[in-house]
Write a protein that holds these residues in place. Structure first.
Motif, mmCIF file in Angstrom:
data_model
loop_
_atom_site.group_PDB
_atom_site.id
_atom_site.type_symbol
_atom_site.label_atom_id
_atom_site.label_comp_id
_atom_site.label_asym_id
_atom_site.label_seq_id
_atom_site.Cartn_x
_atom_site.Cartn_y
_atom_site.Cartn_z
ATOM 1 N N UNK A 254 -16.516 -5.616 5.825
ATOM 2 C CA UNK A 254 -15.566 -4.569 5.406
ATOM 3 C C UNK A 254 -14.129 -4.831 5.850
ATOM 4 N N UNK A 255 -13.848 -5.966 6.471
ATOM 5 C CA UNK A 255 -12.507 -6.221 7.011
ATOM 6 C C UNK A 255 -11.411 -6.225 5.944
ATOM 7 N N UNK A 256 -11.617 -6.935 4.858
ATOM 8 C CA UNK A 256 -10.577 -7.002 3.821
ATOM 9 C C UNK A 256 -10.381 -5.623 3.198
ATOM 10 N N UNK A 257 -11.467 -4.914 2.969
ATOM 11 C CA UNK A 257 -11.376 -3.549 2.448
ATOM 12 C C UNK A 257 -10.541 -2.675 3.394
ATOM 13 N N UNK A 258 -10.767 -2.797 4.693
ATOM 14 C CA UNK A 258 -10.026 -2.000 5.673
ATOM 15 C C UNK A 258 -8.547 -2.367 5.717
ATOM 16 N N UNK A 259 -8.228 -3.650 5.591
ATOM 17 C CA UNK A 259 -6.827 -4.074 5.551
ATOM 18 C C UNK A 259 -6.138 -3.460 4.337
ATOM 19 N N UNK A 260 -6.777 -3.530 3.177
ATOM 20 C CA UNK A 260 -6.174 -2.987 1.958
ATOM 21 C C UNK A 260 -6.033 -1.469 2.035
ATOM 22 N N UNK A 261 -6.984 -0.815 2.627
ATOM 23 C CA UNK A 261 -6.925 0.644 2.758
ATOM 24 C C UNK A 261 -5.813 1.057 3.723
ATOM 25 N N UNK A 262 -5.620 0.305 4.794
ATOM 26 C CA UNK A 262 -4.597 0.605 5.789
ATOM 27 C C UNK A 262 -3.197 0.297 5.277
ATOM 28 N N UNK A 263 -3.050 -0.801 4.552
ATOM 29 C CA UNK A 263 -1.738 -1.251 4.069
ATOM 30 C C UNK A 263 -1.508 -0.743 2.647
ATOM 31 N N UNK A 264 -1.242 0.537 2.511
ATOM 32 C CA UNK A 264 -1.115 1.168 1.194
ATOM 33 C C UNK A 264 0.062 0.655 0.375
ATOM 34 N N UNK A 265 1.103 0.112 1.009
ATOM 35 C CA UNK A 265 2.275 -0.380 0.275
ATOM 36 C C UNK A 265 2.254 -1.885 0.045
ATOM 37 N N UNK A 266 1.149 -2.523 0.365
ATOM 38 C CA UNK A 266 1.018 -3.971 0.196
ATOM 39 C C UNK A 266 1.224 -4.348 -1.272
ATOM 40 N N UNK A 267 2.113 -5.303 -1.516
ATOM 41 C CA UNK A 267 2.373 -5.735 -2.890
ATOM 42 C C UNK A 267 1.952 -7.174 -3.149
ATOM 43 N N UNK A 268 1.886 -8.000 -2.107
ATOM 44 C CA UNK A 268 1.545 -9.408 -2.254
ATOM 45 C C UNK A 268 0.462 -9.750 -1.241
ATOM 46 N N UNK A 269 -0.616 -10.365 -1.709
ATOM 47 C CA UNK A 269 -1.688 -10.781 -0.819
ATOM 48 C C UNK A 269 -2.083 -12.201 -1.148
ATOM 49 N N UNK A 270 -2.077 -13.053 -0.117
ATOM 50 C CA UNK A 270 -2.537 -14.427 -0.268
ATOM 51 C C UNK A 270 -3.650 -14.663 0.737
ATOM 52 N N UNK A 271 -4.801 -15.046 0.224
ATOM 53 C CA UNK A 271 -5.932 -15.424 1.064
ATOM 54 C C UNK A 271 -6.083 -16.932 0.948
#
Length: 131
Positions: free
Chosen positions: A10-27
């Motif tokens: 659930x880590x990635x889900x939690x990061x996305x839920x916490x960072x509501x204004x995230x516009x760019x994600x690179x994995x």
């Protein structure tokens, strides 16, 4: 999020839920263990770049502002990519290597539900077909 990281389920889900204004994600060089499915939902994410990650598949469930998607260096092929609600998607870049053990990837199945202006494909494999 970069560099040889292994996430809990659930880590990635939690990061996305916490960072509501995230516009760019690179994995880059990430995974969540063997045979895991990366499921993504985010209200603001605009650009998603997934490179050399080990996920069995990627499900873009609900990304209403996603405009650009880059998935490079697939190391696993089952049903590698599933599009859910991505109404703003304009550009898709897919690159990968198909090994003998991988299932044939049918691009019509993957891309059949979306409409994009800019599609770039780079597969070094005979394990990819359009039909």
């Amino acid at each position: 999020i970069e560099g040889n990281l292994r996430f809990g389920e659930s880590d990635i889900h939690n990061v996305l839920k916490t960072c509501q204004n995230l516009q760019y994600l690179r994995l880059f060089n990430c995974d969540s263990g063997n045979l895991t499915v990366l499921q993504l939902e985010h209200p603001q994410l605009n650009v998603l770049n997934i490179a050399n990650c080990r996920f069995e598949s990627i499900k873009l469930n609900c990304l209403p502002k996603l405009a650009q998607l880059m998935v490079e260096g697939w190391l696993s092929f089952q049903d590698p990519l599933t599009f859910g609600y991505v109404p703003s998607l304009e550009a898709v870049r897919l690159a990968g290597v198909g090994l003998k053990r991988h299932k044939l990837v049918k691009l019509s199945k993957i891309l059949g539900k979306i409409s994009v202006r800019d599609l770039r494909l780079n597969f070094k494999s005979e394990k990819v077909s359009w039909w």
